[in-house]
Design a protein around this motif. Structure first.
Motif, short mmCIF file in Angstrom:
data_model
loop_
_atom_site.label_atom_id
_atom_site.label_comp_id
_atom_site.label_asym_id
_atom_site.label_seq_id
_atom_site.Cartn_x
_atom_site.Cartn_y
_atom_site.Cartn_z
N ARG A 405 10.58 9.09 11.49
CA ARG A 405 10.89 7.78 10.93
C ARG A 405 11.02 6.74 12.04
O ARG A 405 10.52 5.61 11.92
CB ARG A 405 12.18 7.86 10.11
N LYS A 406 11.67 7.10 13.14
CA LYS A 406 11.83 6.16 14.25
C LYS A 406 10.48 5.80 14.85
O LYS A 406 10.23 4.65 15.22
CB LYS A 406 12.74 6.75 15.31
N ALA A 407 9.61 6.80 14.96
CA ALA A 407 8.27 6.51 15.47
C ALA A 407 7.51 5.58 14.54
O ALA A 407 6.84 4.64 14.99
CB ALA A 407 7.50 7.81 15.66
N ALA A 408 7.63 5.81 13.25
CA ALA A 408 6.96 4.94 12.27
C ALA A 408 7.49 3.51 12.36
O ALA A 408 6.73 2.55 12.17
CB ALA A 408 7.15 5.50 10.86
N LEU A 409 8.77 3.37 12.65
CA LEU A 409 9.35 2.04 12.79
C LEU A 409 8.88 1.35 14.07
O LEU A 409 8.90 0.12 14.17
CB LEU A 409 10.89 2.13 12.80
N THR A 410 8.45 2.13 15.05
CA THR A 410 7.99 1.57 16.32
C THR A 410 6.60 0.99 16.20
O THR A 410 6.28 -0.04 16.83
CB THR A 410 8.00 2.67 17.41
N VAL A 411 5.74 1.63 15.42
CA VAL A 411 4.32 1.25 15.36
C VAL A 411 4.10 -0.21 14.98
O VAL A 411 3.25 -0.89 15.59
CB VAL A 411 3.56 2.19 14.41
N PRO A 412 4.82 -0.79 14.01
CA PRO A 412 4.59 -2.21 13.71
C PRO A 412 4.82 -3.14 14.90
O PRO A 412 4.14 -4.17 15.01
CB PRO A 412 5.58 -2.49 12.57
N TYR A 413 5.75 -2.78 15.76
CA TYR A 413 5.95 -3.59 16.97
C TYR A 413 4.73 -3.50 17.87
O TYR A 413 4.30 -4.50 18.46
CB TYR A 413 7.20 -3.12 17.71
N TYR A 414 4.20 -2.28 18.01
CA TYR A 414 2.96 -2.13 18.77
C TYR A 414 1.86 -3.04 18.20
O TYR A 414 1.16 -3.75 18.94
CB TYR A 414 2.45 -0.69 18.70
N GLU A 415 1.70 -3.01 16.90
CA GLU A 415 0.64 -3.77 16.25
C GLU A 415 0.83 -5.27 16.45
O GLU A 415 -0.15 -6.02 16.65
CB GLU A 415 0.57 -3.41 14.77
N ASP A 416 2.08 -5.73 16.38
CA ASP A 416 2.35 -7.14 16.63
C ASP A 416 1.90 -7.53 18.04
O ASP A 416 1.28 -8.59 18.24
CB ASP A 416 3.84 -7.43 16.46
N LEU A 417 2.23 -6.69 19.02
CA LEU A 417 1.86 -6.99 20.40
C LEU A 417 0.35 -6.99 20.58
O LEU A 417 -0.22 -7.88 21.23
CB LEU A 417 2.50 -5.98 21.35
N ILE A 418 -0.32 -6.01 20.01
CA ILE A 418 -1.77 -5.89 20.16
C ILE A 418 -2.49 -7.07 19.52
O ILE A 418 -3.47 -7.60 20.05
CB ILE A 418 -2.26 -4.56 19.56
N GLU A 419 -1.97 -7.53 18.37
CA GLU A 419 -2.60 -8.63 17.65
C GLU A 419 -2.10 -10.00 18.10
O GLU A 419 -2.56 -11.03 17.60
CB GLU A 419 -2.33 -8.47 16.14
N GLY A 420 -1.15 -10.00 19.03
CA GLY A 420 -0.65 -11.28 19.54
C GLY A 420 0.29 -12.00 18.62
O GLY A 420 0.49 -13.22 18.72
N ARG A 421 0.92 -11.26 17.68
CA ARG A 421 1.86 -11.88 16.75
C ARG A 421 3.25 -11.94 17.36
O ARG A 421 3.61 -11.18 18.25
CB ARG A 421 1.91 -11.09 15.44
N GLN A 422 4.07 -12.85 16.85
CA GLN A 422 5.45 -12.97 17.31
C GLN A 422 6.25 -11.75 16.87
O GLN A 422 6.13 -11.30 15.73
CB GLN A 422 6.10 -14.24 16.75
N ILE A 423 7.06 -11.23 17.78
CA ILE A 423 7.88 -10.06 17.49
C ILE A 423 9.09 -10.47 16.66
O ILE A 423 9.80 -11.43 17.00
CB ILE A 423 8.36 -9.38 18.78
N THR A 424 9.32 -9.77 15.57
CA THR A 424 10.53 -9.96 14.77
C THR A 424 11.21 -8.62 14.58
O THR A 424 10.56 -7.58 14.52
CB THR A 424 10.21 -10.57 13.39
#
Length: 430
Positions: A405-424
């Protein structure tokens, strides 16, 4: 979106070594289920990783910096006089060998990073905010660091225990910001995962906008689930309380034993001590002095994989430690349905809030003995409270802290960084 391609830095990463190494290993393995990862770790972890079936099919790269790590480790052990004390000294001395680790990683992977073979770099261990990263300032792709954990002060009431732990070098901690690469580590990081408020306060103010609350602790549901629970919870059998951990001054295990042994109400119940260390002789003396040898059992060390079995048999996990940065064992107890009794300071106090166990206020040793005794007595006199707290603890641990579950919660942060989106901040760990 395709799976993120991640280079994981995990110097501490070992399935058979407790505390930080097993935390790093479990988190890295779970990330591998959601991402294409390469895990760069120290060569000392090779044997235990390769014999663990869970590591099959995962790309581990073993990095050898023993040319500097071995002599420094020997000197550190000699200077500290023990592997269980003077942790601040150990961290200070580890600085050059860790930089050598990242230097070796950089030499091996700089070509792949510059060629775009990885989307980002994530350093998951070491977790101390005082340990700079060489690669943070070099990486051509986003750099994630954490979960970090540190910056919890020694309580004033326990300065004697600080001396017994040989923690005089902690006064030098404030100078870590002046070490080479320290400022660049936070400045160049794209995302900082930090654990609890005490760590967040240690992040430079200029970089806190990149920091999110993300505790490093977790648990393996296969080892710490509730399917085999056998507690008393008000039944005819005696209640079983347990302390699990190193028997060292910072854990103040004497508080737990004195609280149990000095109570007439608790004389019908049992206390188990799992662990070993220099405090063992003092603890045995406390039990003998109070005539409770039939009620208290010392089990010594047990394998990490069997801790869950013990917690499933216990009604209460009594853990009075006064300087816990992460307290993974508390989450493990909560996941196993064993009600925690903890000191309301640092990570345990945070984890056990909102009626998820018993939080005992910090005080002198005598004051804490009385407060822990009253809490355990309340538990056996009001078993319905114990059941309610156990259910609240499980309801908190399961959706947030299982490793996958913790790993799954981490992936969206990765995706935000890769796509250049603001981290929330996407997850509430309160």
């Amino acid at each position: 979106m395709k799976k993120p391609r991640v280079l994981i830095l995990a110097d501490d990463c070992n399935p058979d070594w407790p505390s930080l190494p097993v935390v790093g290993y479990k988190y890295a393995l779970s990330l591998a289920k959601f991402c294409d990862v390469t895990i760069a770790t120290h060569v000392r972890n090779w044997e235990n990783i390769e014999k663990d079936p869970q590591s099959a099919g995962i790309d581990f790269e073993y990095v050898d910096n023993e040319y500097i790590a071995r002599p420094i480790h020997r000197f550190s052990t000699w200077l500290r006089g023990s592997g269980n004390a003077a942790w601040s000294t150990a961290m200070i001395l580890r600085y050059p060998s860790y930089l050598a680790f990242e230097w070796e990683v950089w030499k091996r992977f700089k070509g792949a990073l510059n060629n775009g073979e990885y989307d980002l770099v994530h350093r998951i261990t070491p977790m101390s905010p005082t340990m700079p990263s060489y690669i943070a300032g070099k990486s051509p792709v986003p750099f994630v660091i954490g979960p970090l954990n540190g910056n919890l002060e020694w309580p004033q009431q326990f300065r004697a225990e600080q001396v017994r732990e040989k923690e005089r070098a902690r006064a030098l901690r404030i100078f870590y910001r002046y070490l080479p690469y320290s400022a660049a580590t936070f400045k160049k990081a794209s995302l900082i995962l930090s654990s609890f408020a005490h760590t967040a306060r240690d992040i430079p103010k200029s970089e806190r906008a990149k920091s999110i609350n993300f505790p490093e602790v977790g648990f393996d549901p296969k080892l710490f689930g509730c399917s085999d629970r056998t507690p008393a919870f008000g039944g005819p059998a005696p209640y079983n309380f347990v302390f699990i951990g190193r028997l060292v001054p910072v854990k103040v295990s004497e508080v737990a034993l004195r609280a149990f042994c000095e109570s007439a109400i608790l004389s019908k119940h049992r206390f188990h001590v799992i662990g070993d260390g220099p405090e063992m002789e003092r603890l045995r003396a406390i039990v003998q002095k109070n005539g409770r040898s039939e009620n208290v059992v010392f089990h010594g060390w047990v394998e990490q994989r069997t801790v869950g079995e013990w917690l499933q048999k216990m009604d209460g996990f009594v853990f009075p430690s006064i300087r816990e940065l992460g307290a993974g064992v508390v989450i493990e107890a909560m996941a196993a349905g064993c009600v925690p009794f903890v000191t309301n300071y640092g990570a345990p106090g945070h984890l056990v809030s909102n009626n998820r166990g018993y939080r005992i206020e910090l005080g002198t040793i005598d004051e804490m003995v009385q407060r822990y005794r009253e809490a355990m007595e309340d538990a056996v006199k009001n078993p319905e409270q114990l059941q309610t707290k156990a259910e609240a603890a499980r309801a908190y641990a399961d959706p947030c802290f299982a490793w996958d579950r913790k790993a799954a919660l981490t992936v969206p942060y990765y995706e935000d960084l890769i796509e250049g989106r603001q981290i929330t901040d996407r997850q509430d760990f309160t």
